[in-house]
Design a protein around this motif. Structure first.
Motif, short mmCIF file in Angstrom:
data_model
loop_
_atom_site.label_atom_id
_atom_site.label_comp_id
_atom_site.label_asym_id
_atom_site.label_seq_id
_atom_site.Cartn_x
_atom_site.Cartn_y
_atom_site.Cartn_z
N CYS A 178 0.82 -1.21 0.00
CA CYS A 178 0.00 0.00 0.00
C CYS A 178 0.86 1.27 0.00
O CYS A 178 0.46 2.29 -0.55
CB CYS A 178 -0.91 0.02 1.22
N LEU A 179 2.02 1.21 0.64
CA LEU A 179 2.87 2.40 0.74
C LEU A 179 3.84 2.51 -0.43
O LEU A 179 4.65 3.43 -0.47
CB LEU A 179 3.68 2.35 2.05
N TRP A 189 4.13 3.42 -3.53
CA TRP A 189 4.40 4.59 -4.36
C TRP A 189 5.21 5.63 -3.58
O TRP A 189 6.06 6.32 -4.13
CB TRP A 189 3.10 5.21 -4.87
N LYS A 190 4.97 5.70 -2.28
CA LYS A 190 5.69 6.69 -1.47
C LYS A 190 7.17 6.34 -1.32
O LYS A 190 7.98 7.20 -0.97
CB LYS A 190 5.03 6.82 -0.10
N ASN A 234 9.05 5.80 -3.70
CA ASN A 234 9.68 6.64 -4.72
C ASN A 234 10.16 7.94 -4.09
O ASN A 234 11.31 8.36 -4.29
CB ASN A 234 8.68 7.02 -5.81
N TYR A 258 8.27 2.35 -7.96
CA TYR A 258 7.89 1.30 -7.03
C TYR A 258 6.46 0.80 -7.25
O TYR A 258 6.10 -0.26 -6.79
CB TYR A 258 8.07 1.75 -5.59
N LYS A 259 5.66 1.61 -7.93
CA LYS A 259 4.28 1.20 -8.15
C LYS A 259 4.24 -0.15 -8.85
O LYS A 259 3.46 -1.03 -8.50
CB LYS A 259 3.55 2.25 -8.97
#
Lengths: 291, 343
Positions: free
Chosen positions: B220-221, B223-224, B226, B286-287
């Motif tokens: 869930c995290l 993308w962050k 990145n 990272y997505k």
């Protein structure tokens, strides 16, 4: 409560606008070592404040305090009228964005991925950017005239382009205040001017810019106000012409400087600084404000 | 609208990885001396028709109690290590980081060695190993806080991790030195080489639950990650509470790697090399990087474990195989493509 703590500026049409960013007698430093002492200034909509001063004088430390990386030891910082210490990271990021010097990324992200990172304060805790965010990011690239780079790898574009991408990332944050740490450093002559042109454009869109630079010429090119940090603890603020003078520059950097004027293409007066080489060094006089 | 080709490519890589994982799962079911995929098919169709063959009971016991748990465990361990490795590489802004950077595997190894030395059973070994892995990272984090204060947390974490890791490794050597050379010392040594030979149904269930517990928050995290990989101050200026994010990523990754080591022993290379392979396929975002890393990690470790149990008549320790296959394969990829650093 109404106007407490908000310094006011008389606009041309008689409108009164509150300062976007206001520092009041701010002191900050690392541990017991106080690097910046007693700095006060305010930044209004559309202003470009250029911070000049020799290396090691505390410009970066002051920036760190304004960005909330370090805490102030004394004084207070007001962001859009609100006390900064009461704002969370996400709220602060919606008011202030930061453009670092162009640097290497640990991983070869594509340009659009980097600009999208600027949207993080507008997405949920477990979220990722959506279609609207992509459109905003693309819009910012278009605004800076670099939309053609969107799927290039950040590691394979030039230093000037990297700097523009980092500006686009800060713009995607949609904050009213943009803080730039020597945005024109390590760029070639043409790219320096290109970046400064963009800075000037931002201010006409109502964004306020606080930037450091090592070149006083940049202040002539785009600043609306200039602040000098000379030696430790000495902060002076004023209009461009009254701050960037031969005596001020000699005083700050310990070298002799001449300021030359020329007529620009449309007949306007443009100014530039010319350092003199081989002349006797000037002893830096102690700051008049402090005893 | 943006980069449609790349987007399509990312989706097709994910799709191909899922297909490959299902394919290798199916093939792995039929690998082994007891029976082949054909036998399983006759057995299953026999059960469906209602007539049990002579071998039927034997096949279903081996399949349900031995083969499927081991296959699932291999997939979970591979996915866990690759996910933890990819997350740590983002957190530490460094592509050369592996899941043991904060001492999780060294701590888990020490826990297992002590448990073996004390003569604990399989469950005792796993529990102490998992606990010590978590405690080692806790120690690293506490040391970094007390030494570094609020500045340069990432650098302090890496340095404290090195200190904790080498302390734990030294302690493992002490337990080996003290161990009975006839029986305990070989047990410790073989355990540390890594193996999935003794995985039970319960082990694989537990491992799966821990994988979900650590993997879902990271997913869930992702993308962050990145933003975090741009460095602490930049991430803060973009509105991320870096301290909170660091704690979350470290806690989840530690759970993943300690769980893997406690069940499978020391398994090198997966956490370091698999994220790189994924980066070559889908880029650095990272997505898609995190899910693709996890999928490739699962496939890689499943194939390695198949080789461990089928290549020779005796089991080959899994940790040796992953390094033996992983290192040259990684080198081959580096030589073949210079696309590693393009997005």
């Amino acid at each position: 409560m109404a106007n407490r703590g908000i310094s006011l500026l008389e606009g041309g049409d008689g409108m009164v606008k509150p300062a976007l960013l206001e520092l009041r007698r701010v002191c900050c430093g690392y541990g017991a070592n106080e690097v910046v002492r007693d700095v006060s200034f305010s930044l209004h909509e559309g202003e470009i404040l250029c911070l000049l001063g020799p290396n090691g004088v505390g410009k970066t430390t002051l920036f760190k305090a304004v960005l909330g990386f370090i805490k102030t030891t004394k004084g207070s910082i007001l962001v859009e009228g609100k006390e900064m210490s009461g704002l969370g990271r996400r709220q602060l990021a919606k008011s202030i964005s930061f453009v670092p010097q162009a640097h290497r990324m640990a991983f070869p992200f594509s340009v659009i991925d980097i600009v999208l990172m600027g949207r993080v304060s507008h997405t949920g805790t477990f979220g990722s950017p959506g279609r609207k965010d992509s459109e905003i990011a693309m819009g910012m690239l278009r605004r800076l005239g670099i939309e053609g780079l969107h799927d290039k790898s950040y590691s394979q574009i030039s230093g000037g382009q990297q700097q523009m991408v980092l500006i686009a990332r800060a713009l995607a944050q949609q904050a009213k205040i943009v803080i730039m740490d020597e945005p024109a450093a390590s760029l070639d002559y043409g790219n320096q001017v290109m970046v400064l042109e963009q800075v000037k454009k931002l201010s006409s869109d109502g964004i306020s810019v606080l930037m450091t630079t090592h070149s006083p010429d940049h202040a002539f090119l785009c600043a609306t106000k200039v602040a000098f940090m000379k030696q430790a603890n000495c902060f002076e603020l004023g209009e461009v012409e009254e701050m960037v003078t031969e005596s001020q520059l000699s005083d700050a950097y310990g070298i002799q400087v001449k300021i030359a004027h020329a007529l620009g293409g449309d007949g306007e007066l443009v100014s530039g600084c010319i350092p003199l080489i081989g002349k006797k060094k000037i002893a830096v006089s102690p700051c008049p404000l402090l005893d | 609208m943006i980069g449609n080709n790349k987007e399509a490519r990312r989706y097709s890589v994910v799709f191909i990885c899922v297909v490959l994982l299902i394919l290798s799962f199916t093939i792995s079911l039929g690998l082994g001396r007891a029976f082949t995929l054909g036998d399983i098919w006759t057995h299953v169709s026999g059960v469906l028709r209602g007539d049990q063959g002579t071998n039927s009971a034997y096949i279903s016991i081996v399949l349900l109690k031995i083969r499927i748990p081991r296959i699932l465990a291999a997939i979970c361990v591979g996915m866990s290590l690759a996910t933890a490795g990819a997350s740590y590489q983002g957190l530490f802004q460094n592509p050369m980081v592996s899941p043991d950077i904060l001492g999780a595997s060294a701590g888990a190894g020490l826990g297992a060695a002590i448990a073996i030395l004390m003569g604990a059973g399989a469950i005792g070994v796993q529990l102490l190993s998992f606990a010590c892995g978590i405690m080692a990272v806790g120690l690293t984090y506490a040391v970094s806080l007390s030494v570094g204060g609020k500045q340069k947390t990432v650098l302090m974490l890496v340095l404290s991790g090195m200190v904790t890791g080498s302390l734990m490794t030294a302690c493992v050597s002490i337990t080996k030195y003290l161990a009975d050379t006839d029986d305990k010392l070989p047990a410790i040594t073989f355990w540390l080489m890594g193996s999935l030979a003794s995985v039970t149904q319960n082990d694989s269930m537990l491992l799966f639950l821990l994988f979900l517990a650590g993997g879902i928050p990271l997913f869930c995290l992702r993308w962050k990650l990145n933003v975090l990989s741009c460095g602490e101050e930049e991430a803060q200026s973009m509105g991320i509470n870096t301290r909170r994010m660091q704690v979350a990523v470290i806690a989840c990754s530690t759970m993943l790697s300690a769980a893997s080591v406690s069940i499978a022993g020391m398994i090198g290379w997966v956490g370091l090399a698999v994220p790189h392979i994924a980066r070559m396929l889908v880029g650095s975002n990272y997505k898609s990087l995190l899910p693709v890393s996890a999928l490739i990690g699962g496939i890689f470790l499943l194939i390695a474990d198949d080789m461990a149990r089928c290549l020779t008549t005796a089991e080959i320790p899994l940790g040796i195989l992953t390094s033996l296959c992983g290192a040259p394969f990684f080198l081959y990829l580096l030589l073949r493509t210079n696309k590693l650093w393009s997005a």
